[in-house]
Design a protein around this motif. Structure first.
Motif, short mmCIF file in Angstrom:
data_model
loop_
_atom_site.label_atom_id
_atom_site.label_comp_id
_atom_site.label_asym_id
_atom_site.label_seq_id
_atom_site.Cartn_x
_atom_site.Cartn_y
_atom_site.Cartn_z
N LYS A 179 -7.64 -10.88 -7.04
CA LYS A 179 -7.84 -10.94 -5.59
C LYS A 179 -8.74 -9.79 -5.14
CE LYS A 179 -4.84 -11.81 -1.64
NZ LYS A 179 -3.45 -11.92 -1.22
N VAL A 180 -8.44 -8.60 -5.65
CA VAL A 180 -9.25 -7.43 -5.31
C VAL A 180 -10.67 -7.59 -5.89
CG1 VAL A 180 -9.54 -4.94 -5.73
CG2 VAL A 180 -7.34 -5.84 -4.96
N CYS A 235 -13.16 1.75 -8.58
CA CYS A 235 -11.98 0.98 -8.23
C CYS A 235 -11.32 0.60 -9.55
CB CYS A 235 -12.36 -0.27 -7.43
SG CYS A 235 -13.09 0.15 -5.83
N ASP A 286 -6.51 -11.07 2.42
CA ASP A 286 -7.94 -10.80 2.18
C ASP A 286 -8.55 -9.94 3.27
OD1 ASP A 286 -7.80 -12.18 -0.12
OD2 ASP A 286 -9.27 -13.72 0.42
N VAL A 308 -12.49 -9.72 -3.54
CA VAL A 308 -12.79 -9.02 -2.28
C VAL A 308 -13.94 -8.03 -2.49
CG1 VAL A 308 -11.88 -7.27 -0.67
CG2 VAL A 308 -10.57 -9.35 -1.15
N LEU A 318 -7.44 -6.44 2.82
CA LEU A 318 -8.10 -5.86 1.64
C LEU A 318 -9.56 -5.53 1.93
CD1 LEU A 318 -6.62 -7.98 -1.29
CD2 LEU A 318 -6.34 -5.53 -0.93
N ARG A 319 -10.21 -6.39 2.73
CA ARG A 319 -11.62 -6.09 3.08
C ARG A 319 -11.70 -4.79 3.87
NH1 ARG A 319 -12.30 -11.95 3.88
NH2 ARG A 319 -11.75 -11.65 6.05
N ARG A 346 0.85 -1.18 0.00
CA ARG A 346 0.00 0.00 0.00
C ARG A 346 0.89 1.24 0.00
NH1 ARG A 346 -5.17 1.17 3.82
NH2 ARG A 346 -5.03 3.42 3.85
N LEU A 361 -0.89 -7.40 1.52
CA LEU A 361 -2.26 -7.24 2.01
C LEU A 361 -3.03 -8.54 1.77
CD1 LEU A 361 -3.07 -3.67 0.63
CD2 LEU A 361 -2.56 -4.29 2.98
N ILE A 405 -2.77 0.92 -4.24
CA ILE A 405 -2.00 -0.26 -3.85
C ILE A 405 -1.15 -0.64 -5.04
CG2 ILE A 405 -2.15 -2.71 -3.24
CD1 ILE A 405 -4.97 -2.03 -2.05
N TYR A 426 -11.04 -1.78 1.45
CA TYR A 426 -12.15 -1.52 0.52
C TYR A 426 -13.51 -1.46 1.22
CZ TYR A 426 -9.12 -2.04 -3.56
OH TYR A 426 -8.15 -1.85 -4.51
#
Ligand SMILES: NC(=O)c1ccc[n+]([C@@H]2O[C@H](COP(=O)([O-])OP(=O)(O)OC[C@H]3O[C@@H](n4cnc5c(N)ncnc54)[C@H](OP(=O)(O)O)[C@@H]3O)[C@@H](O)[C@H]2O)c1
Length: 271
Positions: free
Chosen positions: A63-64, A203, A19, A67, A22-23, A3, A17, A240, A26
């Motif tokens: 991954k993002v 995003c 999960d 999430v 990341l949660r 980040r 980062l 990120i 976001y």
């Protein structure tokens, strides 16, 4: 993933980062409805490579992507993306479902498809393998035979007489408890949401590729959806870095789109 902003860690500290992190990064504000749009683009602004977004993506982007789905009540797509992206059912992994249960959320987000023509296959995996019955937002003038073909596999919501009224559609989703909407594209739907001033967040993943001339942008449209009277100012929430790829989150400045459109007044805080 590192980040970079705000509060950058030392560059040698390649903080990964997971999960859970990341949660947090976001996490939406669940006290009000939100339309969050997710796209991946090349450095030169291409929305696809050889017709698909896959060539722009990466493990970190996926991954993002996952999430963002975990955090959403509804995953919204235009029918074009459903037709062109080999779009499967919206189905979260057990770990994400467990997290949602702990949060008091529905175990899976609901897929919401926007279509005017209803040129959709009832046998599409997005319908037949959906863990939650999808919703189709269309209008009263949509072909009745196609409507009849899709009705067995999805909830048909009529919003608008001759075109889809996205504001009315979002109000109906909110009435169903689907206040956190993640729009996964494509460009025409994004264009229409922007033209109707319904976007709260973007995003955007910037892929370290130069695609060259040819592909369109992340926004497209014609007629009433061709553009906005004025550009929408956005503020940077975070960046990120994942290798040479950047995963950004931007939020609308000022009042939420729902406030501008008078929605969400009855939203229960912390649902
Ligand atoms: N880079 C990325 O992150 C990303 C994400 C998604 C898609 N894509 C790419 O985008 C391309 C598809 O683009 P697209 O613009 O065709 O996608 P799209 O916006 O998903 O699909 C357009 C179709 O969706 C329906 N639609 C969208 N907005 C509507 C509105 N306001 N009212 C009524 N119907 C509406 C219409 O369906 P009907 O024709 O059924 O009426 C329209 O023809 C693909 O190449 C895909 O790979 C890229």
């Amino acid at each position: 993933m590192l980040r970079l902003w705000p509060d950058p860690p030392p560059l040698y500290d390649a903080a990964d980062l997971d999960d859970e992190a990341l949660r947090d990064v976001y996490a939406p504000d669940r006290t009000r409805p939100c339309v969050r749009v997710n796209f991946v683009t090349s450095l030169d602004g291409a929305v696809e490579i050889a017709g698909h977004s896959r060539g722009l993506s990466s493990e970190a982007d996926q991954k993002v992507f996952s999430v963002l789905r975990t955090l959403a009540d509804a995953v919204m797509v235009g029918a074009g993306t459903l037709r062109h992206e080999r779009y499967g059912p919206v189905r979260l992994a057990e770990a994400s479902r467990a997290w949602r249960r702990e949060q008091g959320l529905a175990e899976q987000p609901t897929l919401v498809i926007i279509s005017s023509s209803l040129d959709l296959e009832a046998g599409h995996r997005a319908f037949t393998e959906a863990p939650v019955r999808p919703v189709v937002l269309t209008h009263a003038g949509a072909p009745p035979d196609r409507r009849a073909a899709i009705e067995p596999v999805a909830d048909m919501v009529i919003c608008g007489e001759s075109g889809v009224d996205l504001s009315a559609g979002l109000a109906e989703l909110l009435r169903r408890g689907l206040g956190q909407v993640l729009c996964e594209g494509g460009p025409h739907l994004f264009g229409a949401l922007l033209a109707a001033d319904l976007v709260d967040e973007l995003c955007l993943t910037v892929s370290p590729l130069l695609a060259g001339a040819g592909p369109g942008r992340i926004v497209a449209g014609a007629g009433a959806d061709a553009g906005r009277a004025e550009p929408l100012p956005m503020r940077l929430v975070h960046v990120i870095a994942a290798g040479d790829m950047l995963l950004t989150r931007y939020a609308r400045l000022g009042a939420a789109a729902s406030e501008t459109h008078g929605q969400g007044a009855d939203m229960v805080a912390g649902r």
